[in-house]
Design a protein around this motif. Structure first.
Motif: not given
Length: 402
Positions: A101-110, A116-119, A250-253, A286-295
């Motif tokens: 299985i190959l997973l493909v993320p979007p742009l912007g979100a890490p 996301l987290r263990r468990g 702006a991505v995070r917002a 989720v906070d950690i994910l939001m704080n790691n958004m990319v351009a």
């Protein structure tokens, strides 16, 4: 002598006058029952207070509650601005079950949205089922990557990753094995458009989580489309060209704007659920994910803005990639579209539109699962809903292409 009268017996159907000569049955006092309920309630409250105290202590002492360590993975290959990784199997889980299985993320979100987290990690879930899991990641380039367009992903990143996974997982005779591909959000559009543009790729199945095929069905996009039509698209075009892309804040917002009510009520939610360890861990992750958004790279954002948002070309099956038309109607692989029931970024109708376009798919499925845009991929209910649906789908097509 007359026969003796039968002995008197008590029976459930003695009749309305049968109990007249019997003493009334003793009734229980309501006091013990009320006291028992009060004791149970007090015990519940004390238990919640104890759990809350432990959670507060651990948060203060360790600085976190959630275990957000990523699952171990190794680098397989890469190209300009992207890398392909292979996750290590879980120590006590089976391995090598089914096709990779190959997973493909979007742009912007890490990419950590998939882990996301263990468990509570889709990657961990798949590894636990014995699946071989790969993922592509993107460099957090901003100005330096401003010339990367959607064709970078449709014609280079995803096809190259698919080919490499197939070769890596080759069978005993050296024959390449097909691969299941799955993407989330814009990554979902990537995995839908790639087999449309490259039908020769050995793809066993395609799964798109929360892919907004029809942006006309996305309420939050309506004002931007109106502004674009009024200005001819010049305002946003000038901004992203000036900035070189769409900045990470702006991505995070944009993500937070869709669920602004949750962010406004978050302090109250935390205070009233201090005893709920799983909820607190999820919110922290989720906070950690939001704080790691990319351009977003400039060219890619411009194409998303003009082709996807402004002209809604995916919904009309007229999107152009690399100066050529790419049609979802050309996808022949099995396809699963998963929509989140509470998704504000890719509402159910926005995802459902894909079922009207993917007319050549050998097995087209559409499923609405609990959660919002992120929750349908990484929410606490995903394990029993969207992940289970996804696993059943890929298992049904493990023989595809053989």
């Amino acid at each position: 002598m007359p026969p003796a009268a039968p002995a008197s017996r008590s029976a459930p159907d003695d009749g309305p006058g049968a109990s007249a000569d019997r003493a009334p049955a003793p009734t229980s006092s309501p006091v013990p029952a009320a006291l028992d309920a009060a004791v149970r309630e007090a015990g519940s409250v004390l238990g919640r207070l104890g759990s809350a105290a432990v959670n507060v202590r651990d948060r203060v002492w360790h600085g976190h509650l959630a275990d957000t360590r990523r699952r171990p993975r190794t680098t397989v290959t890469g190209g300009r601005g992207w890398t392909l990784h292979r996750y290590e199997p879980l120590p006590d889980a089976p391995a090598g079950i089914g096709l990779p299985i190959l997973l493909v993320p979007p742009l912007g979100a890490p990419d950590l949205a998939f882990d996301l987290r263990r468990g509570n990690s889709l990657v961990e879930f798949l590894l636990g089922e014995g699946r071989t899991v790969y993922i592509v990641t993107y460099d957090p380039a901003f100005w330096s990557g401003r010339r990367r367009g959607l064709e970078t992903w449709i014609d280079d990143v995803v096809p190259t990753a698919v080919a490499r996974v197939c070769d890596d997982e080759a069978g005993p005779g050296g024959e390449p094995r097909p691969v299941h591909i799955a993407g989330w959000s814009l990554g979902g559009l990537f995995v839908l458009l790639t087999p449309a543009a490259h039908p020769e790729l050995p793809i066993a199945s395609v799964t798109a989580f929360a892919a907004p095929v029809d942006v006309a069905a996305v309420p939050i996009v309506a004002p931007f489309r109106s502004i674009a039509e009024y200005t001819g698209g010049q305002i946003f075009t000038t901004l992203y060209r000036l900035l070189g892309g769409f900045p990470a804040p702006a991505v995070r917002a944009a993500f937070q704007l869709v669920s602004v009510d949750r962010y406004l009520t978050k302090p109250v939610t935390v205070l009233t659920h201090l005893d709920d360890r799983q909820l607190l861990e999820q919110m922290e992750a989720v906070d950690i994910l939001m704080n790691n958004m990319v351009a977003y790279p400039g060219r890619a954002f411009g194409q998303v803005y003009h082709h996807v948002i402004r002209h809604n070309e995916v919904a009309t099956d007229s999107v152009e990639i690399g100066d050529r038309p790419v049609h979802l109607a050309d996808v022949t692989a099995p396809v699963l579209l998963i929509a989140g029931s509470d998704d504000g970024i890719a509402p159910v109708d926005a995802v459902r539109r894909g079922t009207e376009l993917l007319t050549s798919s050998s097995d087209l499925r559409f499923s609405v699962e609990p959660g919002g845009h992120l929750g349908v991929l990484a929410g606490r209910r995903a394990h029993d809903h969207s992940w289970a649906t996804f696993l059943d789908f890929v298992a049904a097509h493990d023989d595809e292409g053989r």
